[in-house]
Design a protein around this motif. Structure first.
Motif, PDB file in Angstrom:
ATOM      1  N   ASP A   1      12.994  -3.198  28.561  1.00  0.00           N
ATOM      2  CA  ASP A   1      12.338  -3.847  29.706  1.00  0.00           C
ATOM      3  C   ASP A   1      12.845  -5.254  29.948  1.00  0.00           C
ATOM      4  N   THR A   2      13.511  -5.824  28.930  1.00  0.00           N
ATOM      5  CA  THR A   2      13.837  -7.242  29.033  1.00  0.00           C
ATOM      6  C   THR A   2      15.317  -7.516  29.241  1.00  0.00           C
ATOM      7  N   GLY A   3      16.180  -6.535  29.034  1.00  0.00           N
ATOM      8  CA  GLY A   3      17.595  -6.815  29.213  1.00  0.00           C
ATOM      9  C   GLY A   3      18.488  -5.695  28.718  1.00  0.00           C
ATOM     10  N   VAL A   4      19.777  -6.027  28.633  1.00  0.00           N
ATOM     11  CA  VAL A   4      20.785  -5.030  28.255  1.00  0.00           C
ATOM     12  C   VAL A   4      21.595  -5.567  27.075  1.00  0.00           C
ATOM     13  N   LEU A   5      21.835  -4.696  26.090  1.00  0.00           N
ATOM     14  CA  LEU A   5      22.617  -5.082  24.913  1.00  0.00           C
ATOM     15  C   LEU A   5      23.859  -4.194  24.821  1.00  0.00           C
ATOM     16  N   ASN A   6      25.007  -4.828  24.568  1.00  0.00           N
ATOM     17  CA  ASN A   6      26.242  -4.058  24.379  1.00  0.00           C
ATOM     18  C   ASN A   6      26.413  -3.696  22.916  1.00  0.00           C
ATOM     19  N   VAL A   7      26.728  -2.444  22.687  1.00  0.00           N
ATOM     20  CA  VAL A   7      26.924  -1.993  21.308  1.00  0.00           C
ATOM     21  C   VAL A   7      28.249  -1.245  21.223  1.00  0.00           C
ATOM     22  N   THR A   8      28.987  -1.487  20.169  1.00  0.00           N
ATOM     23  CA  THR A   8      30.263  -0.803  19.973  1.00  0.00           C
ATOM     24  C   THR A   8      30.262  -0.060  18.644  1.00  0.00           C
ATOM     25  N   TRP A   9      30.773   1.156  18.669  1.00  0.00           N
ATOM     26  CA  TRP A   9      31.053   1.863  17.411  1.00  0.00           C
ATOM     27  C   TRP A   9      32.519   2.241  17.396  1.00  0.00           C
ATOM     28  N   PHE A  10      33.030   2.444  16.222  1.00  0.00           N
ATOM     29  CA  PHE A  10      34.442   2.782  16.098  1.00  0.00           C
ATOM     30  C   PHE A  10      34.611   4.158  15.461  1.00  0.00           C
ATOM     31  N   ASN A  11      35.546   4.900  16.033  1.00  0.00           N
ATOM     32  CA  ASN A  11      35.920   6.190  15.458  1.00  0.00           C
ATOM     33  C   ASN A  11      34.755   7.147  15.258  1.00  0.00           C
ATOM     34  N   LEU A  12      33.767   7.040  16.101  1.00  0.00           N
ATOM     35  CA  LEU A  12      32.665   7.987  16.008  1.00  0.00           C
ATOM     36  C   LEU A  12      32.799   8.988  17.140  1.00  0.00           C
ATOM     37  N   ARG A  13      33.763   9.876  16.989  1.00  0.00           N
ATOM     38  CA  ARG A  13      34.077  10.783  18.067  1.00  0.00           C
ATOM     39  C   ARG A  13      32.852  11.575  18.498  1.00  0.00           C
ATOM     40  N   PHE A  14      32.141  12.097  17.544  1.00  0.00           N
ATOM     41  CA  PHE A  14      31.046  12.985  17.914  1.00  0.00           C
ATOM     42  C   PHE A  14      29.827  12.220  18.422  1.00  0.00           C
ATOM     43  N   LEU A  15      29.789  10.923  18.137  1.00  0.00           N
ATOM     44  CA  LEU A  15      28.689  10.120  18.655  1.00  0.00           C
ATOM     45  C   LEU A  15      28.732  10.096  20.179  1.00  0.00           C
ATOM     46  N   MET A  16      29.939   9.973  20.687  1.00  0.00           N
ATOM     47  CA  MET A  16      30.136   9.904  22.124  1.00  0.00           C
ATOM     48  C   MET A  16      29.473  11.089  22.812  1.00  0.00           C
ATOM     49  N   GLN A  17      29.613  12.240  22.157  1.00  0.00           N
ATOM     50  CA  GLN A  17      29.062  13.441  22.774  1.00  0.00           C
ATOM     51  C   GLN A  17      27.542  13.459  22.716  1.00  0.00           C
TER      52      GLN A  17
ATOM     53  N   GLY B   1      47.136  -1.203  14.928  1.00  0.00           N
ATOM     54  CA  GLY B   1      48.348  -1.012  14.140  1.00  0.00           C
ATOM     55  C   GLY B   1      48.886   0.366  14.455  1.00  0.00           C
ATOM     56  N   ARG B   2      49.073   1.186  13.422  1.00  0.00           N
ATOM     57  CA  ARG B   2      49.610   2.510  13.647  1.00  0.00           C
ATOM     58  C   ARG B   2      48.516   3.567  13.623  1.00  0.00           C
ATOM     59  N   ARG B   3      47.268   3.102  13.547  1.00  0.00           N
ATOM     60  CA  ARG B   3      46.182   4.086  13.469  1.00  0.00           C
ATOM     61  C   ARG B   3      45.442   4.170  14.792  1.00  0.00           C
ATOM     62  N   ARG B   4      45.108   5.407  15.128  1.00  0.00           N
ATOM     63  CA  ARG B   4      44.346   5.592  16.358  1.00  0.00           C
ATOM     64  C   ARG B   4      42.930   5.079  16.177  1.00  0.00           C
ATOM     65  N   LEU B   5      42.444   4.462  17.204  1.00  0.00           N
ATOM     66  CA  LEU B   5      41.104   3.896  17.116  1.00  0.00           C
ATOM     67  C   LEU B   5      40.321   4.292  18.352  1.00  0.00           C
ATOM     68  N   LEU B   6      39.212   4.959  18.113  1.00  0.00           N
ATOM     69  CA  LEU B   6      38.348   5.315  19.226  1.00  0.00           C
ATOM     70  C   LEU B   6      37.194   4.327  19.275  1.00  0.00           C
ATOM     71  N   ARG B   7      37.036   3.701  20.414  1.00  0.00           N
ATOM     72  CA  ARG B   7      35.898   2.789  20.561  1.00  0.00           C
ATOM     73  C   ARG B   7      34.870   3.424  21.476  1.00  0.00           C
ATOM     74  N   VAL B   8      33.618   3.342  21.063  1.00  0.00           N
ATOM     75  CA  VAL B   8      32.537   3.844  21.893  1.00  0.00           C
ATOM     76  C   VAL B   8      31.712   2.641  22.341  1.00  0.00           C
ATOM     77  N   TYR B   9      31.641   2.448  23.649  1.00  0.00           N
ATOM     78  CA  TYR B   9      30.869   1.321  24.201  1.00  0.00           C
ATOM     79  C   TYR B   9      29.588   1.847  24.805  1.00  0.00           C
ATOM     80  N   VAL B  10      28.490   1.255  24.392  1.00  0.00           N
ATOM     81  CA  VAL B  10      27.207   1.715  24.912  1.00  0.00           C
ATOM     82  C   VAL B  10      26.412   0.521  25.397  1.00  0.00           C
ATOM     83  N   GLU B  11      25.756   0.676  26.524  1.00  0.00           N
ATOM     84  CA  GLU B  11      24.810  -0.335  26.974  1.00  0.00           C
ATOM     85  C   GLU B  11      23.411   0.207  26.725  1.00  0.00           C
ATOM     86  N   ILE B  12      22.616  -0.570  26.018  1.00  0.00           N
ATOM     87  CA  ILE B  12      21.228  -0.164  25.766  1.00  0.00           C
ATOM     88  C   ILE B  12      20.320  -1.074  26.579  1.00  0.00           C
ATOM     89  N   GLU B  13      19.375  -0.477  27.228  1.00  0.00           N
ATOM     90  CA  GLU B  13      18.512  -1.251  28.107  1.00  0.00           C
ATOM     91  C   GLU B  13      17.061  -1.118  27.669  1.00  0.00           C
TER      92      GLU B  13
END
Ligand code: ADP
Ligand code: MG
Length: 736
Positions: A143-159, A129-141
């Motif tokens: 021994d058995t595979g990879v999982l996609n995880v998303t967080w929203f508006n967690l600016r400092f998480l990215m760092q 909409g009219r709000r800024r949205l930061l998406r953080v995409y992370v792949e976690i691995e």
């Protein structure tokens, strides 16, 4: 050393050893920028040492790290003002994140915990909409595979999410609709490359009552920091009681309540806390009773019941006679009575109260009768005047002209016998009553503890009036011990003879016409009826409007019927006029808002429509319905839900299935819980976090033990903590 709020060590984001506890609702925990550099708190993931620790049980929350004035204000909403309160704020539920699941064994829809290494982390800045949205995409691995995880508006998480960091995430497993890949959105996260044990994932994780600005994650953190303070808390349940009932120590119980190792341990801890809560409830009730019994009241000589009976145009039921007997015995004593008269709508409580009032008047004393509405006060004053005599009964309501009010208040100060029936106007400070022997509270669940107390304090001498409370919200018998632990209870479990059970039906849209036709037949046969307009939450004005509309509709539907309208925006004179006309039979149908709930007693009324029925509570519906079925004729109650889906609503079905107030009370209790039903503030069981008022076995044990302690030590001199708890309501107030 305990980091003080102002002297926090600072770390740059690259410092991997800093344990980073952040919170789901990040805006509140946005990183701080000091001179362009990010500054974060160092948070040790281990409990701090007691030695040299300046923190106490009694420390204000603002002395804790990460609690500023704003946060402190939010915490107050949860009743947390001091460090100790964290210990006694128990989880509402738990997420079992104790098992680590390999990524290739994740199940869609399940709550699971995954541990792995950050394989990649990206973010993008978009718009929602009219709000800024930061998406953080992370792949976690793992021994058995990879999982996609998303967080929203967690600016400092990215760092924080550098490739290669070891993390755990716990949350609900979802499947992406397009790619079919598994993912988690906004899971709980914990960095595992610090030291120490896990707080948020990889365990049975506590979920606390949350409020704006206070998340479970924050509470988990604070509770964990506060746990060492338990060392300062002495055990307060005597050892013999703990042994008898196999209760664990308080330190173990509290620690486990917050951070259980497994569900068995949790159950053991809950048992202890349950006992504590109910034990305090009982102890407080028994102490109140003991205190009451040290005060004095006017002993009232027993009246001849035969003469009273002759004045009535009906025969008293066995239950009424029994209640009268119990009350007469109580008020004959020089200690104040505290008795609850419990009886379903229409069970005939008034006449029992009437006899008590008469007993007091005959002995030359005064009586106050408190009613929740003016309608009820007027009606009751009239009924009382018929039997007690016009001169002995007066009405005190807000609408009374001030000259009359003043004269009446004068009269209350002098000592001739008088029974004053009134509303909240009775509770005003300038109501000073000499020779007050009896206070009666009708529909007592409508009043708070303070109001009932204020009524008794109207006495202008040392004497405390006997207190008779009445309620039509019957309480399941098993609850009497807890809910009204310091009360004696009389029950009217028998309706006056000749009453026919009301027939109640839930009417779908398509069958309304039939119901309306039937109502018309009843009205033409000389009966009267009610139409209850839908509840309009939060506004008396809108409710009046909805009643006025219903009224207009009825006028169209029944052009030859005399219809009246009643709502809360009318003046009390207008209301009284309408009720009088309805009672006298000049009005055949009364369209009303919930103001008619209590007090209208018109035995000729046999039909009722409740519009928007599913919007009312079960107890209230039962009260409405109690306006009919008061005479010799068969009565009918039609519940009109707003939509056909609502026909199946549980409370409507319960109401249709039974007229037994006790069954209804029990169902209501199941549907809403005791706090809602009886009002938490009213009886102090707002304190119950873990125990249930329906836990009869524990209640019984708690009561026995409380009785035993007080028998040996009525002042609780040997039990300072118990004493403090009973007196101040807070177990920990006097501990450092
Ligand atoms: P509630 O318990 O709901 O306050 P009331 O005291 O208003 O009930 O009584 C309801 C009606 O029943 C009144 O009209 C009252 O006169 C009548 N009543 C009370 N006791 C008896 C009885 N024993 N026999 C017949 N009618 C009774
Ligand atoms: Mg009543």
């Amino acid at each position: 050393m305990w980091p003080t709020k102002w002297g926090l060590p600072t770390y740059t984001v690259r410092n991997n050893n800093a344990f980073w506890a952040f919170i789901g609702r990040v805006s509140l925990f946005a990183p701080r920028y000091v001179e362009g550099k990010q500054v974060i708190y160092e948070i040790l993931n281990t409990s701090y040492e007691l030695a040299g620790m300046p923190l106490k049980l009694s420390s204000a929350v603002t002395e804790l790290p990460r609690v500023g004035p704003a946060k402190a204000k939010y915490l107050t909403k949860l009743g947390i003002t001091h460090a100790r309160d964290f210990l006694y704020t128990f989880p509402r539920r738990y997420n079992d994140f104790s098992k680590i699941t390999p990524i290739n064994e994740l199940k869609v829809g399940a709550q699971m915990t995954v541990q792995g290494i950050v394989k990649s982390a990206k973010s993008n800045q978009g718009w929602r909409g009219r709000r800024r949205l930061l998406r953080v995409y992370v792949e976690i691995e793992d021994d058995t595979g990879v999982l996609n995880v998303t967080w929203f508006n967690l600016r400092f998480l990215m760092q924080q999410l550098g490739t290669g960091r070891k993390i755990a995430v716990a949350g609900t497993v979802e499947q992406d609709t397009r790619s079919k890949q598994l993912r988690m959105r906004s899971p709980v996260i914990e960095f595992l490359d610090g030291t120490g044990e896990q707080t948020h994932t990889g365990r049975i994780t506590p979920v606390y009552p949350e409020t704006y600005g206070v998340t479970s994650r924050f509470l988990r953190y604070q509770v964990k920091q506060a746990l060492p303070l338990l060392q300062r808390l002495p055990e307060y349940i005597p050892a013999d009681i703990r042994e008898r009932h196999e209760l664990v120590g308080i330190h173990e119980a509290i620690t486990t309540m917050h951070f259980p190792d497994d569900t068995d341990a949790l159950e053991v801890a809950r048992r202890r806390v349950r006992f504590d809560e109910l034990f305090f409830l009982q102890l407080a009730a028994l102490v109140r009773r003991a205190q009451r019994e040290q005060r004095s009241a006017h002993p009232l000589p027993t009246l001849n019941l035969g003469q009273f009976k002759k004045q009535l145009d009906f025969t008293l039921t066995g239950a009424q006679l029994e209640a009268i007997d119990e009350i007469t015995k109580d008020i004959g004593k020089p200690v104040p009575m505290n008795r609850l008269l419990q009886g379903d709508v229409g069970s005939g409580k008034s006449v029992v109260a009437l006899f008590a009032a008469r007993t007091a008047l005959a002995a030359g004393h005064k009586v106050l009768y408190l009613a929740p509405t003016e309608i009820l006060a007027r009606q009751q004053a009239k009924v009382f005047a018929q039997t007690l005599g016009e001169d002995s009964v007066a009405l005190l309501i807000g609408a009374l002209p001030s000259g009359k009010k003043r004269a009446l208040k004068e009269r209350l100060r002098i000592s001739d016998p008088l029974c004053v029936v009134g509303t909240h106007a009775l509770l005003q400070e300038d109501v000073q009553v000499s020779n007050l022997a009896l206070a009666i509270v009708d529909e007592q669940h409508r009043f708070g503890v303070e109001q009932r107390q204020a009524l008794q304090e109207a006495s202008n001498d040392e004497m405390v009036p006997h207190l008779l409370s009445m309620t039509a919200t019957p309480i399941p018998r098993t609850l009497n011990l807890t809910v009204y632990g310091d009360l004696d209870v009389s029950v009217l479990d028998e309706l006056p003879p000749g009453r026919m059970p009301i027939t109640t039906s839930v009417v779908p849209q398509g069958e309304r016409d039939e119901a309306v036709v039937h109502i018309l037949e009843e009205l033409h046969a000389g009966r009267q009826g009610f139409v209850i307009a839908p509840l309009v939450e939060e506004s008396e004005r809108l409710e009046a409007k909805s009643a006025t509309e219903a009224y207009a509709e009825m006028r169209k539907l029944f052009p030859d019927i005399a219809i009246g309208l009643l709502h809360g925006r009318m003046s009390s004179e207008e209301k009284a006029g309408v009720i009088n006309n309805f009672s006298a039979g000049a009005l055949q149908l009364l369209v009303s808002t919930s103001v008619v709930e209590v007090g209208v007693n018109v035995p000729n009324a046999t039909v009722m429509i409740i519009e928007g029925a599913e919007r009312f509570g079960l107890a209230q519906l039962h009260q409405f319905r109690g306006r009919i079925g008061r005479g010799e004729h068969q009565s009918y109650c039609y519940l009109f839900p707003t939509s056909d889906e609502a026909v199946a609503a549980k409370r409507l079905q319960v109401l249709a299935a039974t007229t037994d107030g006790f069954v209804i009370a029990e169902e209501d209790l199941k549907l809403r819980g005791p706090g809602e039903v009886y009002g938490a503030a009213q009886s102090g069981f707002g304190d119950l976090q873990v125990a249930s008022l329906l836990d009869y076995p524990t209640i019984k044990i708690a009561r026995q033990e409380a009785v035993k302690i007080l028998e040996n030590d009525p002042q609780l001199d040997e039990y300072p903590i118990l004493k403090a708890k009973v007196e101040q309501k807070n177990l920990l107030t006097h501990f450092e």
